[in-house]
Scaffold this motif. Structure first.
Motif, short mmCIF file in Angstrom:
data_model
loop_
_atom_site.label_atom_id
_atom_site.label_comp_id
_atom_site.label_asym_id
_atom_site.label_seq_id
_atom_site.Cartn_x
_atom_site.Cartn_y
_atom_site.Cartn_z
N VAL A 3 81.72 -3.81 38.07
CA VAL A 3 80.30 -3.58 38.35
C VAL A 3 79.61 -4.93 38.28
O VAL A 3 79.76 -5.66 37.30
N LEU A 4 78.84 -5.26 39.33
CA LEU A 4 78.04 -6.47 39.32
C LEU A 4 76.58 -6.09 39.43
O LEU A 4 76.20 -5.26 40.25
N THR A 5 75.76 -6.70 38.59
CA THR A 5 74.32 -6.51 38.65
C THR A 5 73.74 -7.65 39.47
O THR A 5 74.06 -8.81 39.23
N VAL A 6 72.91 -7.30 40.45
CA VAL A 6 72.39 -8.31 41.37
C VAL A 6 70.92 -8.01 41.70
O VAL A 6 70.51 -6.85 41.68
N VAL A 7 70.17 -9.05 42.00
CA VAL A 7 68.77 -8.92 42.37
C VAL A 7 68.69 -8.90 43.90
O VAL A 7 69.29 -9.74 44.57
N GLY A 39 71.03 3.24 35.98
CA GLY A 39 70.63 4.49 35.37
C GLY A 39 70.57 5.67 36.33
O GLY A 39 70.46 6.81 35.91
N ASP A 40 70.64 5.39 37.65
CA ASP A 40 70.63 6.44 38.66
C ASP A 40 72.02 6.57 39.28
O ASP A 40 72.87 5.70 39.12
N GLU A 41 72.22 7.63 40.02
CA GLU A 41 73.49 7.86 40.70
C GLU A 41 73.64 6.86 41.85
O GLU A 41 72.74 6.72 42.67
N PRO A 42 74.76 6.15 41.92
CA PRO A 42 74.95 5.19 43.01
C PRO A 42 75.22 5.91 44.33
O PRO A 42 75.62 7.07 44.35
N GLY A 57 63.38 -2.70 46.35
CA GLY A 57 62.58 -3.74 46.97
C GLY A 57 63.03 -5.13 46.56
O GLY A 57 63.90 -5.29 45.69
N ASN A 58 62.42 -6.12 47.17
CA ASN A 58 62.71 -7.51 46.83
C ASN A 58 62.50 -7.74 45.35
O ASN A 58 61.48 -7.35 44.79
N GLY A 59 63.48 -8.34 44.72
CA GLY A 59 63.40 -8.64 43.30
C GLY A 59 63.87 -7.52 42.38
O GLY A 59 63.99 -7.73 41.17
N ASP A 60 64.13 -6.34 42.94
CA ASP A 60 64.65 -5.23 42.12
C ASP A 60 66.11 -5.49 41.77
O ASP A 60 66.83 -6.16 42.50
N THR A 61 66.54 -4.94 40.67
CA THR A 61 67.92 -5.07 40.22
C THR A 61 68.71 -3.84 40.65
O THR A 61 68.25 -2.71 40.47
N VAL A 62 69.89 -4.07 41.24
CA VAL A 62 70.79 -2.98 41.59
C VAL A 62 72.19 -3.31 41.06
O VAL A 62 72.48 -4.46 40.73
N GLU A 63 73.00 -2.28 40.97
CA GLU A 63 74.39 -2.45 40.54
C GLU A 63 75.31 -2.13 41.71
O GLU A 63 75.13 -1.13 42.40
N VAL A 64 76.27 -3.01 41.93
CA VAL A 64 77.28 -2.80 42.97
C VAL A 64 78.60 -2.54 42.25
O VAL A 64 78.98 -3.29 41.34
N SER A 65 79.27 -1.46 42.62
CA SER A 65 80.50 -1.08 41.92
C SER A 65 81.56 -0.59 42.91
O SER A 65 81.25 -0.26 44.05
N GLY A 66 82.78 -0.55 42.44
CA GLY A 66 83.90 -0.06 43.24
C GLY A 66 85.20 -0.42 42.55
O GLY A 66 85.20 -1.06 41.50
N ASP A 67 86.30 -0.03 43.17
CA ASP A 67 87.61 -0.28 42.58
C ASP A 67 88.17 -1.65 42.94
O ASP A 67 89.08 -2.14 42.29
N ASP A 68 87.65 -2.26 43.99
CA ASP A 68 88.16 -3.53 44.49
C ASP A 68 87.17 -4.65 44.14
O ASP A 68 86.07 -4.69 44.68
N GLU A 69 87.57 -5.55 43.26
CA GLU A 69 86.68 -6.60 42.77
C GLU A 69 86.17 -7.50 43.90
O GLU A 69 85.00 -7.89 43.93
N ALA A 71 85.75 -6.72 47.07
CA ALA A 71 84.80 -5.97 47.88
C ALA A 71 83.45 -5.86 47.17
O ALA A 71 82.40 -6.02 47.79
N VAL A 72 83.48 -5.60 45.88
CA VAL A 72 82.25 -5.52 45.09
C VAL A 72 81.52 -6.86 45.15
O VAL A 72 80.30 -6.92 45.37
N SER A 73 82.25 -7.93 45.00
CA SER A 73 81.67 -9.26 45.06
C SER A 73 81.07 -9.56 46.42
O SER A 73 79.97 -10.14 46.53
N ALA A 74 81.75 -9.17 47.48
CA ALA A 74 81.26 -9.41 48.84
C ALA A 74 79.96 -8.67 49.10
O ALA A 74 79.01 -9.24 49.67
N ILE A 75 79.88 -7.42 48.68
CA ILE A 75 78.67 -6.64 48.90
C ILE A 75 77.54 -7.14 48.00
O ILE A 75 76.39 -7.26 48.44
#
Length: 85
Positions: A3-7, A39-42, A57-69, A71-75
């Motif tokens: 899981v990566l947290t990204v703005v 905190g919400d369902e992805p 929106g711009n500046g919001d934080t989201v989490e990107v997750s998956g089984d392939d590191e 792919a998660v990094s690319a997204i």
């Protein structure tokens, strides 16, 4: 599961154009990748419509997750970019 947290970097947030670019890339990767508000369902990152439902929106934080590191990094990298430029 990585899981990566990204703005969100796009000036308009994760709306039509950025969501489409992200969804196309996620689909091309051929593995399951998800994007969600902490905190919400992805949602499935290969669906532009589902990405837009997040309302991120711009500046919001989201989490990107998956089984392939890689792919998660690319997204996560796309989410952080201003895809409207």
């Amino acid at each position: 599961m990585p899981v990566l947290t990204v703005v969100v970097g796009s000036a308009v947030g994760l709306h039509a154009r950025p969501a489409g670019i992200i969804a196309d890339k996620a689909d091309d990767l051929g593995v399951d990748v998800f994007i969600g508000i902490p905190g919400d369902e992805p949602v499935d990152a290969s669906s532009a419509l589902m990405i837009m439902t997040l309302g991120a929106g711009n500046g919001d934080t989201v989490e990107v997750s998956g089984d392939d590191e890689a792919a998660v990094s690319a997204i996560a990298s796309l989410v952080a970019q201003d895809l409207d430029a």
